[in-house]
Design a protein around this motif. Structure first.
Motif, short mmCIF file in Angstrom:
data_model
loop_
_atom_site.label_atom_id
_atom_site.label_comp_id
_atom_site.label_asym_id
_atom_site.label_seq_id
_atom_site.Cartn_x
_atom_site.Cartn_y
_atom_site.Cartn_z
N VAL A 7 -7.04 -13.40 18.68
CA VAL A 7 -7.71 -13.82 17.41
C VAL A 7 -8.18 -15.32 17.31
O VAL A 7 -9.03 -15.57 16.76
CB VAL A 7 -6.56 -13.65 16.30
CG1 VAL A 7 -5.58 -14.75 16.52
CG2 VAL A 7 -7.23 -13.75 14.92
N LEU A 20 -7.96 -7.45 12.21
CA LEU A 20 -6.78 -8.09 12.35
C LEU A 20 -5.70 -7.16 12.23
O LEU A 20 -5.72 -6.49 11.28
CB LEU A 20 -6.60 -9.33 11.47
CG LEU A 20 -5.24 -9.83 11.59
CD1 LEU A 20 -5.18 -10.69 12.77
CD2 LEU A 20 -5.03 -11.23 10.61
N ASP A 22 -2.36 -7.76 12.87
CA ASP A 22 -1.01 -8.36 13.17
C ASP A 22 -0.48 -8.18 11.78
O ASP A 22 -1.19 -8.34 10.66
CB ASP A 22 -1.14 -9.96 13.64
CG ASP A 22 -1.32 -10.22 15.01
OD1 ASP A 22 -0.91 -9.18 15.69
OD2 ASP A 22 -1.57 -11.15 15.52
N TRP A 25 0.14 -13.36 9.48
CA TRP A 25 -1.04 -14.00 9.63
C TRP A 25 -1.02 -14.96 10.66
O TRP A 25 -0.07 -15.68 10.94
CB TRP A 25 -1.51 -14.96 8.20
CG TRP A 25 -2.91 -15.33 8.25
CD1 TRP A 25 -3.26 -16.58 8.88
CD2 TRP A 25 -4.25 -14.69 8.07
NE1 TRP A 25 -4.75 -16.79 8.74
CE2 TRP A 25 -5.25 -15.56 8.40
CE3 TRP A 25 -4.42 -13.35 7.88
CZ2 TRP A 25 -6.58 -15.24 8.17
CZ3 TRP A 25 -5.92 -13.03 7.59
CH2 TRP A 25 -6.85 -13.99 7.52
N LYS A 31 -7.31 -18.58 6.34
CA LYS A 31 -7.87 -17.33 5.96
C LYS A 31 -9.49 -17.28 5.87
O LYS A 31 -10.06 -16.52 6.29
CB LYS A 31 -7.28 -16.63 4.70
CG LYS A 31 -5.54 -16.41 5.16
CD LYS A 31 -5.05 -15.66 3.58
CE LYS A 31 -3.76 -15.13 4.30
NZ LYS A 31 -2.95 -14.55 3.07
N CYS A 36 -13.14 -11.71 10.09
CA CYS A 36 -12.59 -10.50 10.30
C CYS A 36 -13.02 -9.42 9.10
O CYS A 36 -13.35 -10.17 8.13
CB CYS A 36 -11.19 -10.40 10.51
SG CYS A 36 -10.07 -10.73 9.15
N GLU A 38 -11.50 -6.80 8.21
CA GLU A 38 -10.41 -6.06 7.38
C GLU A 38 -8.82 -6.69 7.91
O GLU A 38 -8.99 -6.85 9.17
CB GLU A 38 -10.37 -4.72 7.02
CG GLU A 38 -9.91 -3.92 8.46
CD GLU A 38 -9.80 -2.43 7.92
OE1 GLU A 38 -8.73 -1.81 7.66
OE2 GLU A 38 -10.80 -1.69 8.17
N TRP A 39 -7.98 -6.69 7.38
CA TRP A 39 -6.63 -7.01 7.93
C TRP A 39 -5.92 -5.51 7.80
O TRP A 39 -5.52 -5.32 6.37
CB TRP A 39 -6.00 -8.22 7.03
CG TRP A 39 -4.57 -8.67 7.47
CD1 TRP A 39 -4.07 -8.08 8.58
CD2 TRP A 39 -3.76 -9.34 6.89
NE1 TRP A 39 -2.89 -8.70 8.87
CE2 TRP A 39 -2.66 -9.52 7.68
CE3 TRP A 39 -3.81 -10.12 5.84
CZ2 TRP A 39 -1.52 -10.33 7.62
CZ3 TRP A 39 -2.88 -11.18 5.46
CH2 TRP A 39 -1.92 -11.00 6.31
N CYS A 40 -5.76 -4.91 8.71
CA CYS A 40 -4.94 -3.49 8.57
C CYS A 40 -3.44 -3.76 8.76
O CYS A 40 -3.01 -3.47 9.90
CB CYS A 40 -5.91 -2.93 9.55
SG CYS A 40 -5.00 -0.81 9.45
N LYS A 41 -2.77 -4.09 7.93
CA LYS A 41 -1.19 -4.09 8.36
C LYS A 41 -0.41 -2.43 8.41
O LYS A 41 0.59 -2.42 8.87
CB LYS A 41 -0.60 -4.90 6.94
CG LYS A 41 -1.04 -6.40 6.76
CD LYS A 41 0.06 -6.91 5.58
CE LYS A 41 -0.71 -8.06 5.23
NZ LYS A 41 0.27 -8.62 4.09
N THR A 44 0.46 -1.80 11.97
CA THR A 44 0.96 -2.83 12.71
C THR A 44 2.47 -2.25 13.04
O THR A 44 3.02 -1.40 12.33
CB THR A 44 1.35 -4.13 12.10
OG1 THR A 44 1.91 -3.84 10.70
CG2 THR A 44 -0.37 -4.70 11.83
#
Length: 117
Positions: A7, A20, A22, A25, A31, A36, A38-41, A44
């Motif tokens: 990252v 992302l 992770d 963050w 932020k 990015c 999307e943030w795909c939690k 993870t």
């Protein structure tokens, strides 16, 4: 195509769709500063698994196996990203210092082997 990138590395037009992957963050990045899509939690590692690996309670092989078992419970989300990767490059962004043994590499391999109908 699916690829992995730290990252903290500079964004590139060759990255395509940047995700992302992770749970937390990344340190030191605002932020608003992270390029990015999307943030795909969902994909993870669980907090328990992440902590076990980082504290060296389990080795990378055990981590990888346990993580793949967790990923199997999120097949739909994985298929969504794998489908996107058929149309454009998907870059999985991670914060780990170790570029040879990290969850993003396991995730990328898992996504590449999903059966898309």
């Amino acid at each position: 195509m699916i690829q992995c990138k730290r990252v903290y590395a500079e964004a590139s037009s060759e990255d395509g769709y940047r995700v992302l992957v992770d749970r937390l963050w990344p340190r030191g990045i605002k932020k608003t500063d992270l390029a990015c899509d999307e943030w795909c939690k969902t994909l993870t590692p669980s907090n328990e698994l992440r902590k076990a690996f980082h504290s060296e309670a389990i080795d990378f092989d055990a981590f990888s196996q346990a993580y793949r078992e967790e990923l199997a419970q999120h097949q739909d989300e994985g298929l969504r990203l794998a489908e996107r990767a058929k149309k454009q490059t998907v870059t999985l962004l991670y914060g780990a210092k170790n570029t040879q043994q990290n969850h993003a590499l396991v995730l990328a391999d898992w996504l590449r082997h999903l059966k898309i109908s």
